[in-house]
Scaffold this motif. Structure first.
Motif, mmCIF file in Angstrom:
data_model
loop_
_atom_site.group_PDB
_atom_site.id
_atom_site.type_symbol
_atom_site.label_atom_id
_atom_site.label_comp_id
_atom_site.label_asym_id
_atom_site.label_seq_id
_atom_site.Cartn_x
_atom_site.Cartn_y
_atom_site.Cartn_z
ATOM 1 N N LEU A 81 0.871 -1.169 0.000
ATOM 2 C CA LEU A 81 0.000 0.000 0.000
ATOM 3 C C LEU A 81 0.910 1.222 0.000
ATOM 4 C CD1 LEU A 81 -2.889 1.168 0.179
ATOM 5 C CD2 LEU A 81 -2.586 1.244 2.662
ATOM 6 N N GLN A 82 1.032 1.863 -1.149
ATOM 7 C CA GLN A 82 1.805 3.086 -1.264
ATOM 8 C C GLN A 82 0.917 4.250 -0.873
ATOM 9 O OE1 GLN A 82 5.137 3.613 -2.111
ATOM 10 N NE2 GLN A 82 4.689 5.730 -1.511
ATOM 11 N N MET A 83 1.333 4.992 0.143
ATOM 12 C CA MET A 83 0.519 6.093 0.662
ATOM 13 C C MET A 83 1.275 7.399 0.446
ATOM 14 S SD MET A 83 -0.878 4.357 4.187
ATOM 15 C CE MET A 83 0.735 4.352 4.947
ATOM 16 N N ASN A 84 0.701 8.281 -0.337
ATOM 17 C CA ASN A 84 1.298 9.588 -0.625
ATOM 18 C C ASN A 84 0.394 10.694 -0.089
ATOM 19 O OD1 ASN A 84 3.385 8.279 -2.064
ATOM 20 N ND2 ASN A 84 2.201 8.361 -3.973
ATOM 21 N N SER A 85 0.948 11.884 0.022
ATOM 22 C CA SER A 85 0.196 13.067 0.479
ATOM 23 C C SER A 85 -0.565 12.754 1.765
ATOM 24 C CB SER A 85 -0.776 13.531 -0.619
ATOM 25 O OG SER A 85 -0.085 13.831 -1.809
ATOM 26 N N LEU A 86 0.121 12.172 2.709
ATOM 27 C CA LEU A 86 -0.529 11.737 3.938
ATOM 28 C C LEU A 86 -1.048 12.916 4.749
ATOM 29 C CD1 LEU A 86 1.862 8.818 4.801
ATOM 30 C CD2 LEU A 86 -0.622 8.633 4.633
ATOM 31 N N LYS A 87 -2.175 12.671 5.412
ATOM 32 C CA LYS A 87 -2.844 13.681 6.224
ATOM 33 C C LYS A 87 -2.954 13.175 7.662
ATOM 34 C CE LYS A 87 -5.823 14.743 2.246
ATOM 35 N NZ LYS A 87 -7.237 14.833 1.775
ATOM 36 N N PRO A 88 -3.092 14.078 8.615
ATOM 37 C CA PRO A 88 -3.262 13.628 10.010
ATOM 38 C C PRO A 88 -4.434 12.655 10.186
ATOM 39 C CG PRO A 88 -2.759 15.955 9.962
ATOM 40 C CD PRO A 88 -2.949 15.541 8.536
ATOM 41 N N GLU A 89 -5.480 12.819 9.406
ATOM 42 C CA GLU A 89 -6.634 11.924 9.521
ATOM 43 C C GLU A 89 -6.375 10.531 8.969
ATOM 44 O OE1 GLU A 89 -6.562 14.997 8.185
ATOM 45 O OE2 GLU A 89 -7.898 15.158 6.426
ATOM 46 N N ASP A 90 -5.218 10.312 8.370
ATOM 47 C CA ASP A 90 -4.828 8.972 7.936
ATOM 48 C C ASP A 90 -4.212 8.171 9.089
ATOM 49 O OD1 ASP A 90 -3.697 10.427 4.863
ATOM 50 O OD2 ASP A 90 -5.541 9.271 5.170
ATOM 51 N N THR A 91 -4.008 8.808 10.222
ATOM 52 C CA THR A 91 -3.436 8.135 11.375
ATOM 53 C C THR A 91 -4.341 7.006 11.845
ATOM 54 O OG1 THR A 91 -2.225 10.091 12.120
ATOM 55 C CG2 THR A 91 -2.734 8.414 13.786
ATOM 56 N N ALA A 92 -3.787 5.799 11.922
ATOM 57 C CA ALA A 92 -4.560 4.613 12.302
ATOM 58 C C ALA A 92 -3.635 3.407 12.334
ATOM 59 C CB ALA A 92 -5.702 4.364 11.311
ATOM 60 N N VAL A 93 -4.175 2.296 12.830
ATOM 61 C CA VAL A 93 -3.529 1.000 12.643
ATOM 62 C C VAL A 93 -4.046 0.438 11.323
ATOM 63 C CG1 VAL A 93 -3.200 -1.328 13.530
ATOM 64 C CG2 VAL A 93 -3.335 0.610 15.115
ATOM 65 N N TYR A 94 -3.122 0.048 10.477
ATOM 66 C CA TYR A 94 -3.467 -0.470 9.153
ATOM 67 C C TYR A 94 -3.329 -1.991 9.145
ATOM 68 C CZ TYR A 94 -3.721 4.171 7.123
ATOM 69 O OH TYR A 94 -4.108 5.461 6.821
ATOM 70 N N TYR A 95 -4.350 -2.641 8.585
ATOM 71 C CA TYR A 95 -4.408 -4.096 8.521
ATOM 72 C C TYR A 95 -4.545 -4.551 7.073
ATOM 73 C CZ TYR A 95 -5.753 -3.677 13.465
ATOM 74 O OH TYR A 95 -5.796 -3.366 14.804
ATOM 75 N N CYS A 96 -3.864 -5.634 6.734
ATOM 76 C CA CYS A 96 -4.131 -6.283 5.457
ATOM 77 C C CYS A 96 -4.950 -7.543 5.729
ATOM 78 C CB CYS A 96 -2.863 -6.608 4.685
ATOM 79 S SG CYS A 96 -1.738 -7.773 5.463
ATOM 80 N N ALA A 97 -5.710 -7.936 4.730
ATOM 81 C CA ALA A 97 -6.601 -9.072 4.889
ATOM 82 C C ALA A 97 -6.731 -9.801 3.559
ATOM 83 C CB ALA A 97 -7.975 -8.608 5.371
ATOM 84 N N THR A 98 -7.024 -11.095 3.638
ATOM 85 C CA THR A 98 -7.269 -11.871 2.439
ATOM 86 C C THR A 98 -8.317 -12.930 2.720
ATOM 87 O OG1 THR A 98 -6.211 -13.056 0.601
ATOM 88 C CG2 THR A 98 -5.482 -13.628 2.826
ATOM 89 N N GLY A 99 -8.828 -13.524 1.668
ATOM 90 C CA GLY A 99 -9.863 -14.533 1.846
ATOM 91 C C GLY A 99 -9.964 -15.381 0.600
ATOM 92 N N PHE A 100 -11.188 -15.805 0.307
ATOM 93 C CA PHE A 100 -11.414 -16.692 -0.821
ATOM 94 C C PHE A 100 -12.545 -16.138 -1.688
ATOM 95 C CE2 PHE A 100 -8.636 -19.830 0.872
ATOM 96 C CZ PHE A 100 -8.794 -19.799 2.251
ATOM 97 N N GLY A 101 -12.686 -16.719 -2.849
ATOM 98 C CA GLY A 101 -13.795 -16.350 -3.703
ATOM 99 C C GLY A 101 -13.504 -15.165 -4.593
#
Length: 127
Positions: A81-101
């Motif tokens: 996940l390339q994140m550019n022009s970051l803002k204070p409201e982007d502050t968070a814990v980031y999670y990746c996820a995967t599944g099926f289908g």
């Protein structure tokens, strides 16, 4: 079983950039869907972006579209996940996820679409 490990989080100034990585191992494949979510303190988990493995279509939330980009290295079985022009409201814990289908685009925004999750990586945007 599928195992995901995020990395690349940290502290960055507003306007800066970060690239998050999500290494995937286990019983998974290039056709599986994947997504990035984030969760700020006191808020629900929020969809950031996703990639449908069957056709490589990418989806983004309106809050990050044009600033964030999802990509995949099939050889390394890693998503980014390339994140550019970051803002204070982007502050968070980031999670990746995967599944099926082969979920439809609207389903990517629902956390329960994905069976496997990483442990999360903290992104803080502050001066």
């Amino acid at each position: 079983q599928v195992h995901l490990v995020e990395s690349g989080g940290g502290l960055v100034q507003p306007g800066g950039s970060l690239r998050l990585s999500c290494a995937v191992s286990g019983r998974t494949g290039s056709t599986h869907p994947m997504a990035w979510f984030r969760q700020a303190p006191g808020k629900d988990r929020e969809f950031v972006g996703g990639l449908r493995g069957t056709d490589n279509n990418k989806f983004y939330s309106s809050s990050v579209k044009g600033r964030f980009t999802i990509s995949r290295d099939k050889d390394k079985n890693t998503f980014y996940l390339q994140m550019n022009s970051l803002k204070p409201e982007d502050t968070a814990v980031y999670y990746c996820a995967t599944g099926f289908g082969n979920p439809i685009s609207s389903s990517f925004r629902v956390p329960s679409t994905f069976e496997y999750w990483g442990q999360g990586t903290q992104v803080t945007v502050s001066s």
